[in-house]
Structures are given as C-alpha cells and as structure tokens.
Scaffold this active site. Sequence first.
Site, short mmCIF file in Angstrom:
data_model
loop_
_atom_site.label_atom_id
_atom_site.label_comp_id
_atom_site.label_asym_id
_atom_site.label_seq_id
_atom_site.Cartn_x
_atom_site.Cartn_y
_atom_site.Cartn_z
N GLY A 1 75.24 -51.67 64.14
CA GLY A 1 73.92 -51.59 64.78
C GLY A 1 73.69 -52.76 65.73
N ASN B 1 71.49 -41.81 56.52
CA ASN B 1 71.70 -43.23 56.25
C ASN B 1 71.74 -43.46 54.73
OD1 ASN B 1 71.68 -46.13 56.58
ND2 ASN B 1 70.71 -45.81 58.55
N CYS C 1 67.09 -47.62 58.68
CA CYS C 1 67.70 -48.64 57.82
C CYS C 1 66.72 -49.10 56.75
CB CYS C 1 68.15 -49.84 58.63
SG CYS C 1 69.00 -51.02 57.58
N GLY D 1 78.35 -44.29 49.73
CA GLY D 1 79.61 -43.97 49.05
C GLY D 1 79.55 -42.63 48.35
C1 FMN Z 1 77.56 -52.44 54.74
C2 FMN Z 1 76.89 -51.33 55.49
C3 FMN Z 1 76.29 -51.59 56.72
C4 FMN Z 1 75.65 -50.57 57.43
N1 FMN Z 1 75.10 -50.85 58.65
C5 FMN Z 1 74.53 -49.84 59.38
C6 FMN Z 1 73.99 -50.08 60.68
O1 FMN Z 1 74.07 -51.19 61.23
N2 FMN Z 1 73.39 -49.04 61.33
C7 FMN Z 1 73.31 -47.79 60.78
O2 FMN Z 1 72.77 -46.88 61.41
N3 FMN Z 1 73.85 -47.53 59.56
C8 FMN Z 1 74.44 -48.51 58.85
N4 FMN Z 1 74.98 -48.25 57.61
C9 FMN Z 1 74.91 -46.87 57.07
C10 FMN Z 1 76.21 -46.11 57.28
O3 FMN Z 1 76.51 -45.96 58.65
C11 FMN Z 1 76.16 -44.71 56.61
O4 FMN Z 1 75.10 -43.98 57.18
C12 FMN Z 1 75.93 -44.81 55.11
O5 FMN Z 1 76.68 -45.86 54.55
C13 FMN Z 1 76.28 -43.50 54.39
O6 FMN Z 1 77.63 -43.15 54.56
P1 FMN Z 1 78.79 -43.52 53.49
O7 FMN Z 1 78.29 -43.06 52.16
O8 FMN Z 1 80.00 -42.78 53.96
O9 FMN Z 1 78.95 -45.00 53.53
C14 FMN Z 1 75.62 -49.26 56.89
C15 FMN Z 1 76.22 -49.00 55.66
C16 FMN Z 1 76.86 -50.00 54.96
C17 FMN Z 1 77.51 -49.68 53.64
#
Ligand code: FMN
Length: 320
Positions: A46, A192, A130, A217
């Site tokens: 982001g 998200n 977020c 996750g």
């Molecule tokens: C450590 C971390 C940092 C993240 N930073 C952002 C971010 O800066 N902007 C955003 O839109 N989503 C952010 N996310 C959300 C992820 O892009 C994603 O939407 C979310 O983790 C769900 O997917 P997953 O279960 O595959 O991780 C972040 C997630 C994690 C774990």
Amino acid sequence: MVDLSVTIAGIRFKNPVLTASGTFGYGVEFAPLLDLNALGGICTKGLSYRPLEGNPPPRIVETHGGMINSIGLQNIGVEAFVRDVLPQLRQYDTRIIANVFGFNRDEYLDVIRVLNDADGVDAYELNISCPNVSSGGMEFGNDPGEAARLTEACKRLAHRPVFVKLSPNAPDIGDVAVAVEKAGADAVSVTNTILGMSVDIYTRRPRLATVMGGVSGPAIKPIALRMVFQVARRVAIPVIGIGGIATAEDALEFLIAGATAIQVGTANYYDPLASIKIIDGLNRYCKQRSLDSILPLIGSIELPTNLRNAEGCQQPDVAS
Ligand SMILES: Cc1cc2nc3c(=O)[nH]c(=O)nc-3n(C[C@H](O)[C@H](O)[C@H](O)COP(=O)(O)O)c2cc1C
C-alpha cells in the site's frame, strides 16, 4: 497450450494469478526467489503520499491457519516508490497494480496524482479496507456512501483503471460493491483481512501492540470465498478474489465461484513459490479437462435449481 489469460478493465493479464498487496513487498524483493515474469500481476505494498512508519511492534502473530497483522501500512511513500522501485519493476513482463491508501480523500488523490505521471503502472487498487489504522481506510470501506464518494473522486482523477478493495468487516460487503460499481469502479478486490485478536494467557496481554489486527491466511478462505460468490452475483464488473489462497485448488474454487482473477497473500510468507505452483496447477487442471482457455471456468458454479436466480443467495437454513 492452455490460454490462462483474463482481461479486466481492458487490461490483459497473462494468467489470473496476482500477488496480494503487503505480502509481496514491492515485488522486486521476490525476484531472487521466483520468475516475476510468470505472474499475471503484482499488487504493490500500500502506498501513501508520505512515508509511514506503521504501528509499533509486536505487529504480527501466528494463528491457526494464518496470521494476524497490524502493520499499519508502513511504506516508503509514493514518490520514493516511483523514483526507486518502479524503474526496477518495469523491467518485468507482468502487470503492476499500485495499491493506494490515504487517511482522507485528499491523500488518496495526492497518491494518484503522483502515479498518474509515472510509467509502468497498469491500474490502481484503492485500499478502503485496512483494519489496522485508526482512521481513514476503515470508514470508507464500511459505508457504501463514503466508499462511492471516494471511488468517484479517484475515478475522475485517475488515468488508469481503478479497482476497489473491499472490507470484509462491512455490515454487507455486497452493498459496498454495488455502490462502488455505480461510482465507476472498474473491478472490486474481495477481500482484505478480517478483524481479529490474540491474547497471551501467561501475561494476560494482547499479543499485538494495537490489540486487534487483520486475520489472513487459509483460516479466512471459506469466508472470503462466500463473499466473492455473493459480490459476483450482485455486480457486473470483474471480481478479484483474495483470502487464504495457497493452492491451485483454492484458486479454482474462487474462479468457479465468480472471480475473474485471484491474489495470493499470506501463502507467500511460507511458500514464496506458491503463486508459481498455482499457475502450474491451473494449467494442469485445464489440460486434464481439455480446456484450451481458463475463461469457461469463471463463474461456472452449479447451484441447486431453487437458488440459481437468487441474488447473493439466501442464507441457507442450517441448524447449528
Ligand atoms: C502483513 C500484511 C500486510 C498487508 N498490507 C496490505 C496493504 O498494504 N494494502 C492492502 O490493500 N492489503 C494489505 N494486506 C491484505 C492482503 O493484501 C490480503 O487482502 C489479505 O491478507 C487476505 O489474503 P490472504 O489470506 O491470502 O493473505 C496485508 C496483509 C498482510 C498479511
């Protein structure tokens, strides 16, 4: 040869596998670990107008099937990104989605203004969702009216397609999706992280400095999948599925439920090759079924006849 390409807002992605914002650095950090050219696209960390230090530590804890984070959108700021990172990213043959964040509407617009002048970005993804900041993103994501007003303002300024990343913490994510579609969003990213927390029973303290954070996750996959399904039935714009995707089978579930593309997030932390393995798996799945394109799979879910026409699908009457 299977054609895995998909098109969103006129942009052709060579395959539907993107890496999710915040879980893949700015992209270039992963170049030593995998061939970035193989990816459909990369969503950057982001970007805010000014650099942000983020929240105090501890800001990540492990949980069953995933993690809880409260990074607080630490980033180098959009100007440093354009100057120092984008020229490196541009060398790769993959789509670059800049994930945009602000604490108020003007800050979103400031980031977009800087990106508009830069080469090598294909689309913007507005993070209105977020859970780890005390103001700004969360309010936009939870209120359809606010989300629509922000989307409209960004669309008016943006030189590139605008994707809006929705919040799973909204009372009805479908209502927000419909509102941003009407406001001109070119696609929605669903979803998200989901607000959660963790407690250390020995110290009786919350494990995160901010007490609560975003759960991500495999633990959130069924919830994210349900949201993608519901949103895809309510909007005509493409849906990008996110949440716990770690294997080709996970990705296929999202595509069949209605996603045009998917993003791989937390899986990158424990298997940096997860996205590549997913692309290989999609290829294999299509070959085994003699499909020469991935497109027929998108939204191909077979529903019970009584639910086929139900918008968003009714709540099933299940005994708990
Ligand atoms: C450590 C971390 C940092 C993240 N930073 C952002 C971010 O800066 N902007 C955003 O839109 N989503 C952010 N996310 C959300 C992820 O892009 C994603 O939407 C979310 O983790 C769900 O997917 P997953 O279960 O595959 O991780 C972040 C997630 C994690 C774990």
